[in-house]
Design a protein around this motif. Sequence first.
Motif, PDB file in Angstrom:
ATOM      1  N   ALA A   9     -32.010  -8.485  -9.891  1.00  0.00           N
ATOM      2  CA  ALA A   9     -31.201  -9.467  -9.542  1.00  0.00           C
ATOM      3  C   ALA A   9     -30.544 -10.379 -10.804  1.00  0.00           C
ATOM      4  CB  ALA A   9     -31.715 -10.577  -8.673  1.00  0.00           C
ATOM      5  N   GLU A  10     -31.258 -10.633 -11.737  1.00  0.00           N
ATOM      6  CA  GLU A  10     -30.736 -11.418 -12.941  1.00  0.00           C
ATOM      7  C   GLU A  10     -29.645 -10.534 -13.520  1.00  0.00           C
ATOM      8  OE1 GLU A  10     -34.322 -11.737 -15.386  1.00  0.00           O
ATOM      9  OE2 GLU A  10     -35.092 -13.418 -13.986  1.00  0.00           O
ATOM     10  N   LEU A  11     -29.848  -9.150 -13.642  1.00  0.00           N
ATOM     11  CA  LEU A  11     -29.029  -8.061 -14.127  1.00  0.00           C
ATOM     12  C   LEU A  11     -27.594  -7.988 -13.245  1.00  0.00           C
ATOM     13  CD1 LEU A  11     -31.490  -5.516 -15.340  1.00  0.00           C
ATOM     14  CD2 LEU A  11     -30.120  -7.228 -16.792  1.00  0.00           C
ATOM     15  N   GLY A  12     -27.766  -8.731 -12.213  1.00  0.00           N
ATOM     16  CA  GLY A  12     -26.411  -8.528 -11.200  1.00  0.00           C
ATOM     17  C   GLY A  12     -26.545  -7.389 -10.323  1.00  0.00           C
ATOM     18  N   HIS A  13     -27.552  -6.816  -9.978  1.00  0.00           N
ATOM     19  CA  HIS A  13     -27.682  -5.511  -9.248  1.00  0.00           C
ATOM     20  C   HIS A  13     -28.775  -5.525  -8.063  1.00  0.00           C
ATOM     21  CE1 HIS A  13     -25.767  -2.772 -12.271  1.00  0.00           C
ATOM     22  NE2 HIS A  13     -26.553  -3.599 -13.280  1.00  0.00           N
ATOM     23  N   GLU A  14     -28.205  -4.733  -7.029  1.00  0.00           N
ATOM     24  CA  GLU A  14     -29.026  -4.634  -5.885  1.00  0.00           C
ATOM     25  C   GLU A  14     -29.209  -3.211  -5.808  1.00  0.00           C
ATOM     26  OE1 GLU A  14     -27.236  -6.434  -2.172  1.00  0.00           O
ATOM     27  OE2 GLU A  14     -26.763  -8.109  -3.278  1.00  0.00           O
ATOM     28  N   LEU A  15     -30.378  -3.075  -5.283  1.00  0.00           N
ATOM     29  CA  LEU A  15     -30.909  -1.567  -5.083  1.00  0.00           C
ATOM     30  C   LEU A  15     -29.884  -0.873  -3.996  1.00  0.00           C
ATOM     31  CD1 LEU A  15     -34.573  -1.576  -5.002  1.00  0.00           C
ATOM     32  CD2 LEU A  15     -33.350  -0.558  -6.823  1.00  0.00           C
ATOM     33  N   PRO A  16     -29.243   0.331  -4.164  1.00  0.00           N
ATOM     34  CA  PRO A  16     -28.542   0.819  -3.262  1.00  0.00           C
ATOM     35  C   PRO A  16     -29.599   1.697  -2.268  1.00  0.00           C
ATOM     36  CG  PRO A  16     -28.511   2.096  -5.135  1.00  0.00           C
ATOM     37  CD  PRO A  16     -29.278   0.944  -5.645  1.00  0.00           C
ATOM     38  N   GLU A  17     -28.836   2.227  -1.251  1.00  0.00           N
ATOM     39  CA  GLU A  17     -29.383   3.196  -0.365  1.00  0.00           C
ATOM     40  C   GLU A  17     -29.742   4.233  -1.321  1.00  0.00           C
ATOM     41  OE1 GLU A  17     -30.277   2.909   2.939  1.00  0.00           O
ATOM     42  OE2 GLU A  17     -29.639   0.651   2.688  1.00  0.00           O
ATOM     43  N   VAL A  18     -30.854   5.073  -0.777  1.00  0.00           N
ATOM     44  CA  VAL A  18     -31.209   6.366  -1.443  1.00  0.00           C
ATOM     45  C   VAL A  18     -30.039   7.493  -1.349  1.00  0.00           C
ATOM     46  CG1 VAL A  18     -32.658   8.327  -1.736  1.00  0.00           C
ATOM     47  CG2 VAL A  18     -33.495   6.027  -1.459  1.00  0.00           C
ATOM     48  N   VAL A  19     -29.417   8.163  -2.178  1.00  0.00           N
ATOM     49  CA  VAL A  19     -28.448   8.900  -2.053  1.00  0.00           C
ATOM     50  C   VAL A  19     -29.125  10.345  -1.396  1.00  0.00           C
ATOM     51  CG1 VAL A  19     -26.715  10.569  -3.143  1.00  0.00           C
ATOM     52  CG2 VAL A  19     -27.170   8.263  -4.208  1.00  0.00           C
ATOM     53  N   PRO A  20     -28.496  10.765  -0.327  1.00  0.00           N
ATOM     54  CA  PRO A  20     -29.073  12.180   0.241  1.00  0.00           C
ATOM     55  C   PRO A  20     -28.961  13.174  -0.642  1.00  0.00           C
ATOM     56  CG  PRO A  20     -27.620  10.890   1.668  1.00  0.00           C
ATOM     57  CD  PRO A  20     -27.459  10.162   0.550  1.00  0.00           C
ATOM     58  N   PRO A  21     -29.836  14.076  -0.426  1.00  0.00           N
ATOM     59  CA  PRO A  21     -29.813  15.112  -1.283  1.00  0.00           C
ATOM     60  C   PRO A  21     -28.534  15.964  -0.845  1.00  0.00           C
ATOM     61  CG  PRO A  21     -32.159  14.863  -0.409  1.00  0.00           C
ATOM     62  CD  PRO A  21     -31.140  13.983   0.095  1.00  0.00           C
ATOM     63  N   VAL A  22     -28.073  16.767  -2.017  1.00  0.00           N
ATOM     64  CA  VAL A  22     -26.904  17.519  -1.845  1.00  0.00           C
ATOM     65  C   VAL A  22     -27.161  18.875  -1.586  1.00  0.00           C
ATOM     66  CG1 VAL A  22     -25.298  15.954  -3.005  1.00  0.00           C
ATOM     67  CG2 VAL A  22     -26.257  17.833  -4.200  1.00  0.00           C
ATOM     68  N   ALA A  23     -28.463  19.524  -1.630  1.00  0.00           N
ATOM     69  CA  ALA A  23     -29.162  20.774  -1.536  1.00  0.00           C
ATOM     70  C   ALA A  23     -30.234  20.682  -0.712  1.00  0.00           C
ATOM     71  CB  ALA A  23     -28.842  21.616  -2.671  1.00  0.00           C
ATOM     72  N   TYR A  25     -33.792  20.151  -1.295  1.00  0.00           N
ATOM     73  CA  TYR A  25     -34.778  19.496  -2.167  1.00  0.00           C
ATOM     74  C   TYR A  25     -35.113  18.111  -1.603  1.00  0.00           C
ATOM     75  CZ  TYR A  25     -30.914  17.022  -4.463  1.00  0.00           C
ATOM     76  OH  TYR A  25     -29.599  16.433  -4.728  1.00  0.00           O
ATOM     77  N   LEU A  26     -36.158  17.285  -2.151  1.00  0.00           N
ATOM     78  CA  LEU A  26     -36.371  16.018  -1.939  1.00  0.00           C
ATOM     79  C   LEU A  26     -35.989  15.177  -2.949  1.00  0.00           C
ATOM     80  CD1 LEU A  26     -40.076  16.720  -0.821  1.00  0.00           C
ATOM     81  CD2 LEU A  26     -38.054  16.039   0.823  1.00  0.00           C
ATOM     82  N   PRO A  27     -35.457  13.629  -2.545  1.00  0.00           N
ATOM     83  CA  PRO A  27     -35.102  12.795  -3.746  1.00  0.00           C
ATOM     84  C   PRO A  27     -36.322  12.698  -4.806  1.00  0.00           C
ATOM     85  CG  PRO A  27     -34.667  12.322  -1.425  1.00  0.00           C
ATOM     86  CD  PRO A  27     -35.485  13.363  -1.153  1.00  0.00           C
ATOM     87  N   ALA A  28     -37.474  12.651  -4.123  1.00  0.00           N
ATOM     88  CA  ALA A  28     -38.810  12.428  -5.190  1.00  0.00           C
ATOM     89  C   ALA A  28     -40.050  13.148  -4.629  1.00  0.00           C
ATOM     90  CB  ALA A  28     -38.768  10.952  -5.398  1.00  0.00           C
ATOM     91  N   VAL A  29     -40.886  13.662  -5.262  1.00  0.00           N
ATOM     92  CA  VAL A  29     -42.231  13.905  -4.951  1.00  0.00           C
ATOM     93  C   VAL A  29     -43.296  13.038  -5.768  1.00  0.00           C
ATOM     94  CG1 VAL A  29     -43.885  16.012  -4.930  1.00  0.00           C
ATOM     95  CG2 VAL A  29     -41.595  16.020  -4.245  1.00  0.00           C
ATOM     96  N   GLN A  30     -44.360  12.570  -5.177  1.00  0.00           N
ATOM     97  CA  GLN A  30     -45.370  12.276  -5.773  1.00  0.00           C
ATOM     98  C   GLN A  30     -46.561  13.155  -5.886  1.00  0.00           C
ATOM     99  OE1 GLN A  30     -46.946   8.309  -4.072  1.00  0.00           O
ATOM    100  NE2 GLN A  30     -48.477   8.051  -5.813  1.00  0.00           N
ATOM    101  N   SER A  31     -47.022  13.157  -7.046  1.00  0.00           N
ATOM    102  CA  SER A  31     -48.303  13.922  -7.344  1.00  0.00           C
ATOM    103  C   SER A  31     -49.296  13.252  -8.183  1.00  0.00           C
ATOM    104  CB  SER A  31     -47.761  15.169  -8.126  1.00  0.00           C
ATOM    105  OG  SER A  31     -49.254  15.912  -8.479  1.00  0.00           O
TER     106      SER A  31
END
Length: 153
Positions: A9-23, A25-31
């Motif tokens: 917020a101090e930097l003037g940003h808000e989190l955007p929506e997650v960009v859907p994958p274009v192919a 795959y998953l946007p992220a995986v936790q291991s």
Amino acid sequence: MTGPYARLAELGHELPEVVPPVASYLPAVQSGQHVYISGQLPMAEGKLLATGKVGADVSADQAKELAQQCALNALAVINSLVGLENVVRIVKLTGFVASAPGFTGQPGVINGASDFFGAVFGEAGRHARSAVGVAELPLGAPVEVEVIVEVTA
């Protein structure tokens, strides 16, 4: 106010929506305690912010800003999976720059993402890194960033 949300917020940003994958795959995986974020393009509001080669169609300064957008998109992915408050540190960033022949400023371009992570997470945002020049990126993007993050158990 402290923490990554306040710093954003101090930097003037808000989190955007997650960009859907274009192919496929998953946007992220936790291991375990690590989250592996798939390559993020400089997308905003469902659109690629620029196309072309850095050093020809896109300036190094513009590409640096695009790398920051990639990092912001990565934060949205992290937040959706585990929450930014659970980030222990940014471990590794790999940046890809679609480079015109003779362009050798890839490290400066990827500083857009690295500096942004540092601004958001402080010392925990400092990371190992590779900045690689490539011939082409998906959708004609000038920059792509992938990230490995350590999170709390």
